[in-house]
Motif scaffolding. Structure first.
Motif, PDB file in Angstrom:
ATOM      1  N   CYS A 171     -53.735 -29.578  -8.792  1.00 38.33           N
ATOM      2  CA  CYS A 171     -54.943 -30.288  -9.219  1.00 38.33           C
ATOM      3  C   CYS A 171     -55.210 -30.034 -10.699  1.00 38.33           C
ATOM      4  CB  CYS A 171     -56.124 -29.832  -8.371  1.00 38.33           C
ATOM      5  SG  CYS A 171     -57.693 -30.637  -8.796  1.00 38.33           S
ATOM      6  N   ALA A 172     -55.081 -28.781 -11.123  1.00 35.72           N
ATOM      7  CA  ALA A 172     -55.293 -28.438 -12.528  1.00 35.72           C
ATOM      8  C   ALA A 172     -54.266 -29.121 -13.423  1.00 35.72           C
ATOM      9  CB  ALA A 172     -55.229 -26.922 -12.710  1.00 35.72           C
ATOM     10  N   GLY A 173     -53.014 -29.175 -12.959  1.00 29.28           N
ATOM     11  CA  GLY A 173     -51.973 -29.845 -13.730  1.00 29.28           C
ATOM     12  C   GLY A 173     -52.280 -31.322 -13.922  1.00 29.28           C
ATOM     13  N   ALA A 174     -52.754 -31.970 -12.847  1.00 30.07           N
ATOM     14  CA  ALA A 174     -53.112 -33.389 -12.948  1.00 30.07           C
ATOM     15  C   ALA A 174     -54.257 -33.595 -13.930  1.00 30.07           C
ATOM     16  CB  ALA A 174     -53.485 -33.926 -11.565  1.00 30.07           C
ATOM     17  N   ALA A 175     -55.226 -32.674 -13.904  1.00 31.36           N
ATOM     18  CA  ALA A 175     -56.357 -32.779 -14.828  1.00 31.36           C
ATOM     19  C   ALA A 175     -55.895 -32.599 -16.270  1.00 31.36           C
ATOM     20  CB  ALA A 175     -57.419 -31.735 -14.474  1.00 31.36           C
ATOM     21  N   VAL A 176     -55.050 -31.610 -16.500  1.00 35.61           N
ATOM     22  CA  VAL A 176     -54.535 -31.375 -17.849  1.00 35.61           C
ATOM     23  C   VAL A 176     -53.703 -32.564 -18.319  1.00 35.61           C
ATOM     24  CG1 VAL A 176     -52.955 -29.948 -19.210  1.00 35.61           C
ATOM     25  CG2 VAL A 176     -54.597 -28.870 -17.670  1.00 35.61           C
ATOM     26  N   GLY A 177     -52.866 -33.094 -17.419  1.00 39.10           N
ATOM     27  CA  GLY A 177     -52.060 -34.256 -17.771  1.00 39.10           C
ATOM     28  C   GLY A 177     -52.914 -35.446 -18.152  1.00 39.10           C
ATOM     29  N   ALA A 178     -53.997 -35.672 -17.403  1.00 42.23           N
ATOM     30  CA  ALA A 178     -54.890 -36.790 -17.704  1.00 42.23           C
ATOM     31  C   ALA A 178     -55.572 -36.605 -19.059  1.00 42.23           C
ATOM     32  CB  ALA A 178     -55.930 -36.928 -16.603  1.00 42.23           C
ATOM     33  N   LEU A 179     -55.962 -35.369 -19.350  1.00 38.14           N
ATOM     34  CA  LEU A 179     -56.604 -35.102 -20.640  1.00 38.14           C
ATOM     35  C   LEU A 179     -55.627 -35.290 -21.801  1.00 38.14           C
ATOM     36  CD1 LEU A 179     -58.719 -31.933 -19.710  1.00 38.14           C
ATOM     37  CD2 LEU A 179     -59.594 -34.235 -20.219  1.00 38.14           C
ATOM     38  N   LEU A 180     -54.397 -34.824 -21.622  1.00 38.14           N
ATOM     39  CA  LEU A 180     -53.402 -34.964 -22.688  1.00 38.14           C
ATOM     40  C   LEU A 180     -53.036 -36.423 -22.934  1.00 38.14           C
ATOM     41  CD1 LEU A 180     -51.027 -31.949 -21.904  1.00 38.14           C
ATOM     42  CD2 LEU A 180     -52.624 -32.178 -23.814  1.00 38.14           C
ATOM     43  N   LEU A 181     -53.123 -37.243 -21.903  1.00 37.31           N
ATOM     44  CA  LEU A 181     -52.840 -38.668 -22.066  1.00 37.31           C
ATOM     45  C   LEU A 181     -53.819 -39.334 -23.024  1.00 37.31           C
ATOM     46  CD1 LEU A 181     -51.848 -39.871 -18.490  1.00 37.31           C
ATOM     47  CD2 LEU A 181     -50.555 -40.295 -20.577  1.00 37.31           C
ATOM     48  N   GLN A 182     -55.003 -38.773 -23.130  1.00 41.54           N
ATOM     49  CA  GLN A 182     -55.987 -39.338 -24.046  1.00 41.54           C
ATOM     50  C   GLN A 182     -55.580 -39.122 -25.503  1.00 41.54           C
ATOM     51  OE1 GLN A 182     -59.978 -38.045 -23.076  1.00 41.54           O
ATOM     52  NE2 GLN A 182     -59.598 -38.169 -20.876  1.00 41.54           N
ATOM     53  N   VAL A 183     -54.702 -38.137 -25.709  1.00 43.85           N
ATOM     54  CA  VAL A 183     -54.189 -37.886 -27.063  1.00 43.85           C
ATOM     55  C   VAL A 183     -52.902 -38.671 -27.280  1.00 43.85           C
ATOM     56  CG1 VAL A 183     -53.463 -36.116 -28.696  1.00 43.85           C
ATOM     57  CG2 VAL A 183     -55.204 -35.583 -26.972  1.00 43.85           C
ATOM     58  N   HIS A 184     -51.913 -38.404 -26.416  1.00 40.39           N
ATOM     59  CA  HIS A 184     -50.631 -39.107 -26.477  1.00 40.39           C
ATOM     60  C   HIS A 184     -49.876 -38.800 -25.203  1.00 40.39           C
ATOM     61  CE1 HIS A 184     -46.618 -40.408 -27.766  1.00 40.39           C
ATOM     62  NE2 HIS A 184     -47.201 -41.014 -28.801  1.00 40.39           N
ATOM     63  N   ILE A 185     -49.197 -39.798 -24.637  1.00 42.17           N
ATOM     64  CA  ILE A 185     -48.468 -39.603 -23.393  1.00 42.17           C
ATOM     65  C   ILE A 185     -47.365 -38.550 -23.524  1.00 42.17           C
ATOM     66  CG2 ILE A 185     -46.862 -41.495 -23.913  1.00 42.17           C
ATOM     67  CD1 ILE A 185     -46.761 -42.096 -20.913  1.00 42.17           C
ATOM     68  N   GLY A 186     -46.865 -38.382 -24.736  1.00 38.45           N
ATOM     69  CA  GLY A 186     -45.785 -37.423 -24.947  1.00 38.45           C
ATOM     70  C   GLY A 186     -46.193 -35.977 -24.742  1.00 38.45           C
ATOM     71  N   TRP A 187     -47.470 -35.646 -24.980  1.00 42.09           N
ATOM     72  CA  TRP A 187     -47.888 -34.252 -24.882  1.00 42.09           C
ATOM     73  C   TRP A 187     -47.834 -33.738 -23.443  1.00 42.09           C
ATOM     74  CZ3 TRP A 187     -47.334 -31.506 -28.831  1.00 42.09           C
ATOM     75  CH2 TRP A 187     -47.648 -31.974 -30.110  1.00 42.09           C
ATOM     76  N   GLY A 188     -48.140 -34.595 -22.484  1.00 39.58           N
ATOM     77  CA  GLY A 188     -48.050 -34.172 -21.090  1.00 39.58           C
ATOM     78  C   GLY A 188     -46.626 -33.846 -20.696  1.00 39.58           C
ATOM     79  N   VAL A 189     -45.689 -34.707 -21.080  1.00 42.27           N
ATOM     80  CA  VAL A 189     -44.280 -34.462 -20.775  1.00 42.27           C
ATOM     81  C   VAL A 189     -43.787 -33.220 -21.504  1.00 42.27           C
ATOM     82  CG1 VAL A 189     -41.972 -35.472 -20.741  1.00 42.27           C
ATOM     83  CG2 VAL A 189     -43.964 -36.944 -20.479  1.00 42.27           C
TER      84      VAL A 189
END
Length: 221
Positions: A171-189
């Protein structure tokens, strides 16, 4: 394995929010989306989930083939496979930053395919390591165990820390991934790749056999 579960949450957030409602690790989600799309539900993709599903199966088959002759638990093969997963994700990260955002079709499907392949390899490797209740890619069975073995259900005890940790971390990973997407999709990957590579290094070091020092026997002469 718990760290990889966190990484999986990031990967699925990237896939669902950044790649047109596609799960790159949670294949149950893709199967459900496909079923609803086939039934005619609006705005649900078909090609992306199909690509992810078959690519994930290919990755799992590769991991299973490599690990078939190897003993259960963490081995050098585990380190190599997790390292490959991390390196491929680094390559995907670079591609996202070079392209300055999510790739357009049909390149989106190529990206989804590669991402799902490495998630399949990760899942097969985690399965072979066999940490109970932590598959790294899904927590439905973990939630079931947490509830079915609870004192409310008449259970006498369970590895609640590991089970609860897996649920909270995906759940935390999904939340962090969603937040990073607001900056750039590359940061989550990128973060997912970093976590995977760190796990590969730590797992390799912790899994190395430690031999007791050889003590010379006294001369019997």
């Amino acid at each position: 394995m718990l760290a990889l579960t966190f990484s999986t949450g990031i990967a699925d957030a990237v896939g669902y929010l950044g790649l047109d409602k596609v799960f790159t690790a949670n294949m149950t989600g893709n199967v459900v989306i496909l079923g609803m799309a086939i039934a005619g539900a609006d705005d649900l993709p078909v090609v992306g989930p199909l690509v992810a599903l078959f690519a994930f199966m290919l990755g799992a088959a590769i991991g299973g083939r490599v690990l078939r002759p190897v003993k259960v638990g963490w081995t050098t093969h585990s380190t190599v496979l997790f390292s490959i997963v991390g390196v491929v994700m680094v390559g995907l990260t670079i591609a996202l930053f070079v392209g300055d955002g999510p790739p357009p079709p049909p390149f989106e499907y190529i990206f989804t395919g590669f991402f799902a392949v490495v998630m399949g390899v990760q899942a097969a490797t985690a399965r072979h390591i066999a940490v109970k209740d932590v598959t790294t890619v899904v927590v439905t069975s973990t939630i079931t165990g947490l509830a079915a073995d609870s004192r409310l259900a008449g259970g006498s005890g369970q590895p609640w820390f590991r089970r609860a940790g897996a649920i909270l971390l995906i759940c935390a990973g999904a939340a962090v991934g969603a937040l990073l997407l607001q900056v750039h999709i590359g940061w989550g990957v990128a973060l997912s790749a970093f976590v995977t590579l760190v796990v590969a290094v730590i797992g390799h070091l912790a899994g190395r056999p430690h031999h007791a020092p050889v003590v010379a026997e006294p001369d019997s002469a």
